[in-house]
Each structure stands twice: as C-alpha cells, then as structure tokens.
Scaffold this motif. Structure first.
Motif, PDB file in Angstrom:
ATOM      1  N   LEU A 102      -5.251   5.814   5.118  1.00  0.00           N
ATOM      2  CA  LEU A 102      -6.185   4.778   4.689  1.00  0.00           C
ATOM      3  C   LEU A 102      -6.168   3.604   5.656  1.00  0.00           C
ATOM      4  O   LEU A 102      -7.215   3.164   6.141  1.00  0.00           O
ATOM      5  CB  LEU A 102      -5.828   4.302   3.275  1.00  0.00           C
ATOM      6  N   LEU A 155      -9.558  -3.269   0.238  1.00  0.00           N
ATOM      7  CA  LEU A 155      -8.818  -2.019   0.393  1.00  0.00           C
ATOM      8  C   LEU A 155      -9.105  -1.071  -0.768  1.00  0.00           C
ATOM      9  O   LEU A 155      -9.226   0.149  -0.572  1.00  0.00           O
ATOM     10  CB  LEU A 155      -7.317  -2.300   0.475  1.00  0.00           C
ATOM     11  N   THR A 156      -9.222  -1.624  -1.960  1.00  0.00           N
ATOM     12  CA  THR A 156      -9.540  -0.801  -3.131  1.00  0.00           C
ATOM     13  C   THR A 156     -10.941  -0.203  -3.007  1.00  0.00           C
ATOM     14  O   THR A 156     -11.162   0.962  -3.346  1.00  0.00           O
ATOM     15  CB  THR A 156      -9.435  -1.647  -4.412  1.00  0.00           C
ATOM     16  N   VAL A 183      -3.506   6.663  -3.205  1.00  0.00           N
ATOM     17  CA  VAL A 183      -2.818   5.456  -2.774  1.00  0.00           C
ATOM     18  C   VAL A 183      -2.952   4.384  -3.842  1.00  0.00           C
ATOM     19  O   VAL A 183      -3.987   4.293  -4.510  1.00  0.00           O
ATOM     20  CB  VAL A 183      -3.389   4.965  -1.419  1.00  0.00           C
ATOM     21  N   ARG A 216     -10.846   2.634  -0.570  1.00  0.00           N
ATOM     22  CA  ARG A 216      -9.883   3.698  -0.896  1.00  0.00           C
ATOM     23  C   ARG A 216     -10.567   5.016  -1.208  1.00  0.00           C
ATOM     24  O   ARG A 216     -10.057   6.092  -0.875  1.00  0.00           O
ATOM     25  CB  ARG A 216      -9.033   3.254  -2.092  1.00  0.00           C
ATOM     26  N   ILE A 249      -2.643   0.184  -4.421  1.00  0.00           N
ATOM     27  CA  ILE A 249      -2.707  -1.075  -3.688  1.00  0.00           C
ATOM     28  C   ILE A 249      -2.263  -2.176  -4.640  1.00  0.00           C
ATOM     29  O   ILE A 249      -2.911  -2.425  -5.659  1.00  0.00           O
ATOM     30  CB  ILE A 249      -4.136  -1.326  -3.168  1.00  0.00           C
ATOM     31  N   VAL A 291       0.877  -1.169   0.000  1.00  0.00           N
ATOM     32  CA  VAL A 291       0.000   0.000   0.000  1.00  0.00           C
ATOM     33  C   VAL A 291       0.913   1.218   0.000  1.00  0.00           C
ATOM     34  O   VAL A 291       1.663   1.437   0.958  1.00  0.00           O
ATOM     35  CB  VAL A 291      -0.928   0.010   1.233  1.00  0.00           C
TER      36      VAL A 291
END
Length: 281
Positions: A24, A86-87, A95, A90, A97, A16
């Motif tokens: 994040l 996580l995407t 950021v 986001r 990933i 990340v």
C-alpha cells in the motif's frame, strides 16, 4: 533536563499494519519502502494527483520483520487527513490504519540522551548531522526534554537547511522540488508509479523547479515567518524559519539569482538578507 533531547510534541504517529501494508505505501508515497529494513526510516511524502505535497513524514519499519507494521512520524495536525487519505486509497488491501498519537510520540536527540525505553529509534535520513529520532510513550513527555532541547533542535534544522512544513512551505501548494525533497532523500526517482509521480518526474528530468527553499543570513532581529522577500521592490519569495542570524526562505530561483548577480539588496520586510554562500540554489 538536557538540551541534547527535544520533545517534538507537535508530531503524531500513524501505524499501518497488515500483510499488504508495504505494498500500500509503496504505491502511494514518493519514496521506496520495498527494501526498507526493520528499524530503518525513509523520508517521504503523499502528494496530490497534481504533484503537490499534502503531508511529509518518516516511514519506519517495525523492528519485528514478521510484523508487517510501519509507523509514520508525521505532523500531528496532519494525522487525521493522512489517515483519511490512506483509508481511501486502501481499497481491498489487507491493512489496518491506526492513529496512535494519543499514546505514542516523537523525541529527537543525541543518541546518548535518548531514553532507554523507546519503542523504536531511527536515524533522520534527510541530511547527516540531524539528531536521532525515537518513538516513545507519550506519557513520558513530562519527564523528557525542555525548551533548550527544542531550541537546539530548531537551530540544528535551520543550520542544516532542512525545512519544516507549515512554516517553510505550505501543504497543498508546494511541489517536492520546491521543498527540496529531492535533495533530502525524500523522493526515489527509480521506483514505480505513485500519486503525483508524473509531475515530479517531469520536473526532475527537465530541471524546471522555479522555486527552492534556500539558506539566508541576517543581522539582529529575525524576519517574521511569512514576510515577503523582495529585491529592489520586486517580490522574489517568502521568509520561513529563522534562528540566531540564520534562516530559510522559499525563493524564485531565477529572480534571486538575477538580484545576486546585479548586487541588488534583498530584504525580508525591512531586514537585509544575504543568500547563504556559493551554490545556494
């Protein structure tokens, strides 16, 4: 090869990176990364909104303090889902990933046994005594470790009472307290909000964890992973990892304590178990 080094080929790496990477992770996971120093690791988890563990992992800050890069050491089977989540969370954060599992991997070992060309090395923050971990080029796996190293690592983990997700608890069904994340430095109860935080805080403040992973002992052949643990015919838990007469079980604490006080035999399948010493729960 030395038994002091284990190739953890079932671990993957997610990177990340970007100016908003720290923010994040800080708003999503159970542990605090705001004060994470370069080269330092924290054990943490990503939870469902209902407070159950979807993945547990180590977050490691890059040694370069300017890089704004973090490596996540996570079970390889969970990499794709972790990247997806996580995407999704986001939003507009600056950021990237990246799944780095094809090129990078994890080894663990005595510090003197770790290869000199590691990308990063870091202490396992869960309990003292666990081997130091390292991020290495996956192409090096063939030259590092052997079965004796994996066996030694597993013995160390079980002896120290450290569970492994997918064996000792089920992802998507287990709360952090049940998997002992609160005792393994995997939850920061002073940090701000994160996904599932309200449920975790409520359990912590009320002391209402009904289940725990605890140590057990047995003689002879080990119980099978997933074996029902019973007391006087009543199910009180499920068997997890075991090695050389030691094991871990996810137990209903109240029922297990009742059985202990009553002197009732506890078995996994047909194998007698002993709850591992005073203060086991």
């Amino acid at each position: 090869m030395s038994g002091d080094l284990a190739v953890l080929s079932d671990r993957g790496i997610v990177e990340v990176v970007g100016p908003d990477a720290r923010d994040l992770l800080q708003r999503l996971i159970t542990n605090d990364v705001d004060n994470l120093k370069p080269g330092e690791a924290r054990y943490a988890a990503l939870l469902t909104p209902q407070g159950k563990i979807t993945s547990d992992f180590f977050v490691v800050a890059d040694r370069d303090p300017v890089a704004s890069s973090f490596y996540i050491d996570v079970p390889e089977a969970l990499v794709a889902d972790l990247v997806k989540k996580l995407t999704m969370y986001r939003l507009r954060a600056k950021v990237d990933i990246r799944n780095q599992s094809e090129t990078l991997g994890i080894v663990a070992g005595d510090p003197s046994a770790l290869p000199g060309d590691c990308r990063l090395t870091f202490d396992d923050p869960r309990v003292p005594g666990l081997w130091r971990r390292a991020i290495v080029d996956r192409s090096r796996f063939a030259d590092l470790g052997d079965d004796s190293g994996r066996w030694a690592y597993r013995e160390q983990r079980v002896r120290l009472g450290v569970p492994e997700g997918g064996i000792d608890f089920i992802y998507g069904e287990t709360f952090p307290h049940e998997a002992n994340l609160d005792r393994l430095h995997g939850v920061d109860f002073k940090k701000g909000c994160y996904i599932g935080q309200e449920v975790v805080s409520r359990v912590q403040h009320r002391g209402t964890a009904r289940k725990r992973i605890v140590g057990v002992r047995f003689d002879g052949e080990p119980p099978l992973v997933g074996s029902d643990i019973t007391a006087d015919g009543v199910s009180i838990g499920v068997m997890g990892s075991s090695i050389d007469g030691l094991g871990l079980g996810l137990l209903r604490i109240d029922k297990a304590e009742d059985a202990r006080l009553a002197g009732t035999s506890v078995v996994a399948g047909s194998i007698p178990l002993t709850l591992d010493g005073p203060g086991w729960h």
